[in-house]
Design a protein around this motif. Sequence first.
Motif, PDB file in Angstrom:
ATOM      1  N   VAL A 185       1.152  -1.427  -0.035  1.00  0.00           N
ATOM      2  CA  VAL A 185       0.339  -0.560  -0.132  1.00  0.00           C
ATOM      3  C   VAL A 185       1.243   1.037   0.215  1.00  0.00           C
ATOM      4  CG1 VAL A 185       0.116   0.156   2.282  1.00  0.00           C
ATOM      5  CG2 VAL A 185      -1.998   0.941   1.222  1.00  0.00           C
ATOM      6  N   ASN A 186       1.315   1.908  -0.441  1.00  0.00           N
ATOM      7  CA  ASN A 186       1.276   3.695  -1.394  1.00  0.00           C
ATOM      8  C   ASN A 186       0.566   4.669   0.027  1.00  0.00           C
ATOM      9  OD1 ASN A 186       2.870   5.946  -1.914  1.00  0.00           O
ATOM     10  ND2 ASN A 186       1.887   6.222  -3.812  1.00  0.00           N
ATOM     11  N   VAL A 187       1.399   5.090   0.129  1.00  0.00           N
ATOM     12  CA  VAL A 187       0.693   6.390   1.826  1.00  0.00           C
ATOM     13  C   VAL A 187       0.902   7.467   1.202  1.00  0.00           C
ATOM     14  CG1 VAL A 187       0.526   7.178   3.719  1.00  0.00           C
ATOM     15  CG2 VAL A 187       0.734   4.379   3.990  1.00  0.00           C
ATOM     16  N   ALA A 188      -0.090   8.452   0.224  1.00  0.00           N
ATOM     17  CA  ALA A 188       0.612   9.628   0.138  1.00  0.00           C
ATOM     18  C   ALA A 188       0.120  10.471   1.344  1.00  0.00           C
ATOM     19  CB  ALA A 188      -0.359   9.966  -1.455  1.00  0.00           C
ATOM     20  N   TRP A 189       0.404  11.671   0.923  1.00  0.00           N
ATOM     21  CA  TRP A 189       0.433  12.617   1.887  1.00  0.00           C
ATOM     22  C   TRP A 189      -0.050  14.514   1.162  1.00  0.00           C
ATOM     23  CZ3 TRP A 189       3.737  14.776   6.331  1.00  0.00           C
ATOM     24  CH2 TRP A 189       5.045  14.916   5.903  1.00  0.00           C
ATOM     25  N   ASP A 190      -0.689  15.573   1.831  1.00  0.00           N
ATOM     26  CA  ASP A 190      -0.769  16.713   2.079  1.00  0.00           C
ATOM     27  C   ASP A 190       0.869  17.820   2.215  1.00  0.00           C
ATOM     28  OD1 ASP A 190      -1.094  16.509   4.358  1.00  0.00           O
ATOM     29  OD2 ASP A 190      -2.511  17.892   3.783  1.00  0.00           O
ATOM     30  N   GLY A 191       1.645  16.452   3.344  1.00  0.00           N
ATOM     31  CA  GLY A 191       2.732  17.875   3.819  1.00  0.00           C
ATOM     32  C   GLY A 191       2.242  17.378   5.162  1.00  0.00           C
ATOM     33  N   GLY A 192       1.367  18.230   5.589  1.00  0.00           N
ATOM     34  CA  GLY A 192       0.685  18.171   6.938  1.00  0.00           C
ATOM     35  C   GLY A 192      -0.163  17.233   7.324  1.00  0.00           C
ATOM     36  N   VAL A 193      -1.608  17.449   7.793  1.00  0.00           N
ATOM     37  CA  VAL A 193      -2.351  16.514   8.686  1.00  0.00           C
ATOM     38  C   VAL A 193      -2.820  15.616   8.048  1.00  0.00           C
ATOM     39  CG1 VAL A 193      -2.091  17.851  10.926  1.00  0.00           C
ATOM     40  CG2 VAL A 193      -3.966  17.986   8.853  1.00  0.00           C
ATOM     41  N   HIS A 194      -3.089  15.240   6.288  1.00  0.00           N
ATOM     42  CA  HIS A 194      -3.710  13.892   5.858  1.00  0.00           C
ATOM     43  C   HIS A 194      -2.753  13.366   4.748  1.00  0.00           C
ATOM     44  CE1 HIS A 194      -7.793  16.318   6.239  1.00  0.00           C
ATOM     45  NE2 HIS A 194      -6.718  17.428   6.713  1.00  0.00           N
ATOM     46  N   ALA A 195      -3.401  12.114   5.469  1.00  0.00           N
ATOM     47  CA  ALA A 195      -2.428  10.800   4.444  1.00  0.00           C
ATOM     48  C   ALA A 195      -3.382   9.916   3.664  1.00  0.00           C
ATOM     49  CB  ALA A 195      -1.995   9.966   5.550  1.00  0.00           C
ATOM     50  N   PHE A 196      -3.348   9.486   2.456  1.00  0.00           N
ATOM     51  CA  PHE A 196      -4.124   8.667   1.325  1.00  0.00           C
ATOM     52  C   PHE A 196      -3.758   7.882   1.336  1.00  0.00           C
ATOM     53  CE2 PHE A 196      -3.734  13.097   1.067  1.00  0.00           C
ATOM     54  CZ  PHE A 196      -4.917  14.049   0.943  1.00  0.00           C
ATOM     55  N   LEU A 197      -4.059   6.563   1.058  1.00  0.00           N
ATOM     56  CA  LEU A 197      -3.361   5.346   0.867  1.00  0.00           C
ATOM     57  C   LEU A 197      -3.864   5.383  -0.416  1.00  0.00           C
ATOM     58  CD1 LEU A 197      -5.070   2.803   3.545  1.00  0.00           C
ATOM     59  CD2 LEU A 197      -3.064   4.387   3.820  1.00  0.00           C
ATOM     60  N   LEU A 198      -3.814   4.843  -1.076  1.00  0.00           N
ATOM     61  CA  LEU A 198      -3.261   4.547  -2.273  1.00  0.00           C
ATOM     62  C   LEU A 198      -3.001   3.247  -3.377  1.00  0.00           C
ATOM     63  CD1 LEU A 198      -2.125   7.386  -3.911  1.00  0.00           C
ATOM     64  CD2 LEU A 198      -3.972   7.613  -4.288  1.00  0.00           C
ATOM     65  N   ASP A 199      -3.212   2.730  -4.365  1.00  0.00           N
ATOM     66  CA  ASP A 199      -2.687   1.530  -5.268  1.00  0.00           C
ATOM     67  C   ASP A 199      -2.298   0.017  -4.115  1.00  0.00           C
ATOM     68  OD1 ASP A 199      -2.939   2.525  -7.544  1.00  0.00           O
ATOM     69  OD2 ASP A 199      -0.940   3.502  -6.751  1.00  0.00           O
ATOM     70  N   THR A 200      -3.608  -0.167  -2.823  1.00  0.00           N
ATOM     71  CA  THR A 200      -3.186  -1.269  -2.229  1.00  0.00           C
ATOM     72  C   THR A 200      -3.599  -2.518  -2.792  1.00  0.00           C
ATOM     73  OG1 THR A 200      -4.440   0.344  -0.140  1.00  0.00           O
ATOM     74  CG2 THR A 200      -4.081  -1.977  -0.017  1.00  0.00           C
ATOM     75  N   VAL A 201      -2.209  -3.719  -2.551  1.00  0.00           N
ATOM     76  CA  VAL A 201      -2.834  -4.261  -4.031  1.00  0.00           C
ATOM     77  C   VAL A 201      -1.858  -5.538  -3.178  1.00  0.00           C
ATOM     78  CG1 VAL A 201      -1.845  -3.447  -5.847  1.00  0.00           C
ATOM     79  CG2 VAL A 201      -0.686  -4.164  -4.592  1.00  0.00           C
ATOM     80  N   VAL A 202      -3.073  -6.930  -3.165  1.00  0.00           N
ATOM     81  CA  VAL A 202      -2.506  -8.082  -2.804  1.00  0.00           C
ATOM     82  C   VAL A 202      -2.906  -8.689  -3.227  1.00  0.00           C
ATOM     83  CG1 VAL A 202      -3.104 -10.238  -0.994  1.00  0.00           C
ATOM     84  CG2 VAL A 202      -3.512  -7.532  -0.691  1.00  0.00           C
ATOM     85  N   ALA A 203      -1.684 -10.355  -3.354  1.00  0.00           N
ATOM     86  CA  ALA A 203      -1.501 -11.021  -4.984  1.00  0.00           C
ATOM     87  C   ALA A 203      -2.883 -11.707  -4.128  1.00  0.00           C
ATOM     88  CB  ALA A 203      -0.217 -11.811  -5.128  1.00  0.00           C
ATOM     89  N   THR A 204      -3.429 -12.355  -5.798  1.00  0.00           N
ATOM     90  CA  THR A 204      -4.366 -13.148  -5.558  1.00  0.00           C
ATOM     91  C   THR A 204      -4.911 -14.503  -4.533  1.00  0.00           C
ATOM     92  OG1 THR A 204      -4.716 -12.454  -8.202  1.00  0.00           O
ATOM     93  CG2 THR A 204      -5.716 -14.905  -7.706  1.00  0.00           C
ATOM     94  N   GLY A 205      -3.225 -15.482  -5.255  1.00  0.00           N
ATOM     95  CA  GLY A 205      -3.366 -16.742  -3.578  1.00  0.00           C
ATOM     96  C   GLY A 205      -3.340 -16.214  -2.842  1.00  0.00           C
ATOM     97  N   HIS A 206      -3.248 -14.450  -2.352  1.00  0.00           N
ATOM     98  CA  HIS A 206      -3.167 -13.957  -0.763  1.00  0.00           C
ATOM     99  C   HIS A 206      -4.307 -13.509  -0.174  1.00  0.00           C
ATOM    100  CE1 HIS A 206       1.202 -16.195   0.262  1.00  0.00           C
ATOM    101  NE2 HIS A 206       1.040 -15.674  -1.106  1.00  0.00           N
ATOM    102  N   ARG A 207      -5.220 -13.089  -1.219  1.00  0.00           N
ATOM    103  CA  ARG A 207      -6.619 -12.609  -0.835  1.00  0.00           C
ATOM    104  C   ARG A 207      -7.367 -13.208  -0.066  1.00  0.00           C
ATOM    105  NH1 ARG A 207      -7.673 -10.745  -6.480  1.00  0.00           N
ATOM    106  NH2 ARG A 207      -5.873  -9.655  -7.333  1.00  0.00           N
ATOM    107  N   ARG A 208      -8.388 -12.838   1.078  1.00  0.00           N
ATOM    108  CA  ARG A 208      -9.152 -12.883   2.264  1.00  0.00           C
ATOM    109  C   ARG A 208      -8.353 -13.417   3.075  1.00  0.00           C
ATOM    110  NH1 ARG A 208     -13.150 -10.810   0.158  1.00  0.00           N
ATOM    111  NH2 ARG A 208     -14.387 -11.274  -1.381  1.00  0.00           N
ATOM    112  N   SER A 209      -6.843 -13.371   3.769  1.00  0.00           N
ATOM    113  CA  SER A 209      -6.858 -14.245   4.563  1.00  0.00           C
ATOM    114  C   SER A 209      -5.902 -12.718   5.874  1.00  0.00           C
ATOM    115  CB  SER A 209      -5.407 -14.166   4.044  1.00  0.00           C
ATOM    116  OG  SER A 209      -3.835 -13.723   3.588  1.00  0.00           O
ATOM    117  N   GLY A 210      -6.189 -11.318   5.428  1.00  0.00           N
ATOM    118  CA  GLY A 210      -6.334 -10.165   6.481  1.00  0.00           C
ATOM    119  C   GLY A 210      -4.725  -9.240   6.043  1.00  0.00           C
ATOM    120  N   ILE A 211      -4.091  -9.814   4.897  1.00  0.00           N
ATOM    121  CA  ILE A 211      -2.906  -9.342   4.313  1.00  0.00           C
ATOM    122  C   ILE A 211      -2.759  -7.652   4.200  1.00  0.00           C
ATOM    123  CG2 ILE A 211      -1.533  -8.739   2.412  1.00  0.00           C
ATOM    124  CD1 ILE A 211      -1.182 -11.673   2.492  1.00  0.00           C
ATOM    125  N   GLY A 212      -4.469  -7.778   3.956  1.00  0.00           N
ATOM    126  CA  GLY A 212      -4.651  -6.091   3.442  1.00  0.00           C
ATOM    127  C   GLY A 212      -4.689  -5.447   4.385  1.00  0.00           C
TER     128      GLY A 212
END
Length: 131
Positions: free
Chosen positions: A57-84
């Motif tokens: 997961v990529n954590v972008a931000w505004d340089g202040g108090v706001h952060a943004f999650l982008l491009d969260t990815v989990v490999a197909t064979g590992h989904r639904r296992s709590g990794i995300g």
Amino acid sequence: MTITYEWRGDFDSPDLNALHAQDFRHRPLDVDWLTRVHRHGLGWVCARHDGDLVGLVNVAWDGGVHAFLLDTVVATGHRRSGIGAGLVTEAARQARTAGCEWLHVDFEDDLRSFCFDACGFRPTTAGLVRL
């Protein structure tokens, strides 16, 4: 299955390009992810299983108090296992440590339960303009 999470962990862009193409269902691109996350991000979290990149997961931000999650990815064979959820938890912890007060995320409707139930986000009113 032991998953490790690493803040600002090292990864190879081709590995992330393959993971991103798989998760977002598009052809593999040639994106220099390392340059992108270094230039525009607060940080990122890598998830690994036996040394292999299985999520990010990529954590972008505004340089202040706001952060943004982008491009969260989990490999197909590992989904639904709590990794995300693990990626989001570590991203939130690191953003808090950096002084951020808010963590934002946009998501498709099929990820509603994941974002609200598994990760603890609250519904908000937001707007979006396609450019």
